[in-house]
Design an enzyme around this catalytic site. Sequence first.
Site, PDB file in Angstrom:
ATOM      1  N   CYS A   1       0.822  -1.211   0.000  1.00 14.60           N
ATOM      2  CA  CYS A   1       0.000   0.000   0.000  1.00 14.60           C
ATOM      3  C   CYS A   1       0.858   1.263   0.000  1.00 14.60           C
ATOM      4  CB  CYS A   1      -0.973  -0.028   1.177  1.00 14.60           C
ATOM      5  SG  CYS A   1      -2.272   1.234   1.054  1.00 14.60           S
TER       6      CYS A   1
ATOM      7  N   ASP B   1     -26.679   7.006  11.859  1.00 17.53           N
ATOM      8  CA  ASP B   1     -27.787   6.327  12.536  1.00 17.53           C
ATOM      9  C   ASP B   1     -29.035   7.208  12.410  1.00 17.53           C
ATOM     10  OD1 ASP B   1     -29.099   4.440  13.939  1.00 17.53           O
ATOM     11  OD2 ASP B   1     -27.869   4.535  15.734  1.00 17.53           O
TER      12      ASP B   1
ATOM     13  N   HIS C   1      -3.980  -4.650  -0.510  1.00 21.36           N
ATOM     14  CA  HIS C   1      -3.574  -5.253   0.760  1.00 21.36           C
ATOM     15  C   HIS C   1      -3.699  -6.770   0.689  1.00 21.36           C
ATOM     16  CE1 HIS C   1      -3.214  -1.649   3.344  1.00 21.36           C
ATOM     17  NE2 HIS C   1      -4.049  -1.132   2.469  1.00 21.36           N
TER      18      HIS C   1
ATOM     19  N   ASP D   1     -22.621  -5.850  16.731  1.00 18.26           N
ATOM     20  CA  ASP D   1     -22.811  -4.934  17.860  1.00 18.26           C
ATOM     21  C   ASP D   1     -22.255  -5.602  19.109  1.00 18.26           C
ATOM     22  OD1 ASP D   1     -24.040  -3.177  16.200  1.00 18.26           O
ATOM     23  OD2 ASP D   1     -26.074  -3.519  16.931  1.00 18.26           O
TER      24      ASP D   1
ATOM     25  N   GLU E   1      -2.567  -8.858   2.778  1.00 22.00           N
ATOM     26  CA  GLU E   1      -2.837  -9.345   4.139  1.00 22.00           C
ATOM     27  C   GLU E   1      -4.301  -9.195   4.529  1.00 22.00           C
ATOM     28  OE1 GLU E   1      -2.346  -4.958   4.944  1.00 22.00           O
ATOM     29  OE2 GLU E   1      -1.738  -6.437   3.434  1.00 22.00           O
TER      30      GLU E   1
END
Length: 511
Positions: free
Chosen positions: A81, A420, A203, A258, A205
């Site tokens: 990256c 939200d 990436h 959550d 990984e």
Amino acid sequence: MPTVHLLDYGAGNVRSVRNALGKLGCDIVDVRTPEDLSKAKMLVFPGVGAFGSAMERLHSMKMTEALVDYVKKGRPFFGVCLGMQLLFESSDESKGVKGLGIIPGNVSKFEPAGHSPIKEEEENNSSSGGVPMRVPHMGWNGLRSTDPMLEGVAGSKEVYFVHSYKAEICEENKDWIMSLTDYGTTSFISSVRKGRVVAMQFHPEKSGKTGLSLIKKVLDVCLSEASIPTSIGTGGSSNKELQKKKTTMCNRIIACLDVRSNDDGDLVVTKGDCYDVREKSDDGKKGRVRNLGKPVALAQRYYEEGADEITFLNITSFREMPATDAPMINVLQETSKNVFVPLTIGGGIRDYKDTDGNMWSALDVASTYFRAGADKVSIGSDAVKAAMKWWADGKKACGKSSIEQISSVYGAQAVVISVDPKRAYVASKDSEELKNKGHTVIETKIPGPNGEKFCWFRCTSAGGRKELDFDVAALVVNKKIIHIPHIPYIYRECTKYKKCKIKNVKSKNVL
């Protein structure tokens, strides 16, 4: 078991690269001085962050000259990256800052224009020709290459990208190009190689099993005793094989967990109805916190079943001290050992004072999470505050918001925004009061409690507990400070995510 030297200069989530190398059985030696660099037989140079900050850090470590000398000698090198971008001469991200200058050319920003090609037949046949191109380039995309190192991946599999700046193709760097990738109408360099010097914009990984196999191949080739041609460039845009088929973005399934403490003090994954995460009791009393499983175990399960990204939302962190929240930090550390797709964490990323009177900035909190294994942080309440201030100050950025602090060090791609929203029903869309407040009123198919046919969406904070007289549309339009990918939330019972057919969703991501 190969020994690799890792140059950790504080650029984002290095733990992910460390864990991937460990998974492959590597012994890792940290490079702390230029002398350590001279002893390396294989150097891994990762990085997530801003170009200028990274170069400043390398200079302060007195590592720049030794690093340039190491790479120019053609010694085994693997950049990831930002570790690839820094090899170039300059970047528009930090104008006036010189890169390592090993590869000719500049790193420039994607222009948010045009459309990004997509795979779904119904969307390819749409009049738009794809979905609007967004910046950062974030998600899973393909590679165009004829290099043997990418055999089995190029043209058939996708890898994970998250970046706002891309390496430009030019005549002077064609002999370095190992692969190209397309985003919108733009083609850019997605990996480079010359002999045993290899670097990738994506990436590996964080690209699941495909990425792990790529890392192993890089190590095998670079550490091989067999002779390797000095230059294995693809020839860039002049190579006819690379022009046959453009790469495309694919859909993402993001598992969102959550997380909060249960009544016994253990972290569990939970889900509630209108923020009520407790079980219903027959006697009407408050029940126990709903326990759907342990965060680390569920993240591992979803990764194995095909989730492209894992997000943890610490839903009670607004009343906690996240930078010293040992259980949540431990969840990230343990998850990152065996989950090789992007990890995002949200909740409580803000400036605060702890019980000992010590001040913690949002940047301190984010840095703690990055070191623990997170790739991105998700900001909710603080994003609303930043947007409200932006409007109040005449659409001017203050430079001090949590979003700006974190992105200035780790790059804009390291910060995502969680919105939200809550419906606010109104009887008419022509109300002067609503117009004066700038609310975007729409007709709704779901009538309000009194039969209202119109609504606007208000922002909430503190885990949805606090309603604000601030429009979600006003938050999203604030592009000077934030960029919000369109990620709709869909509830469905599906254990094999890759087999889910996503229909009637105008988005590249499903949460």
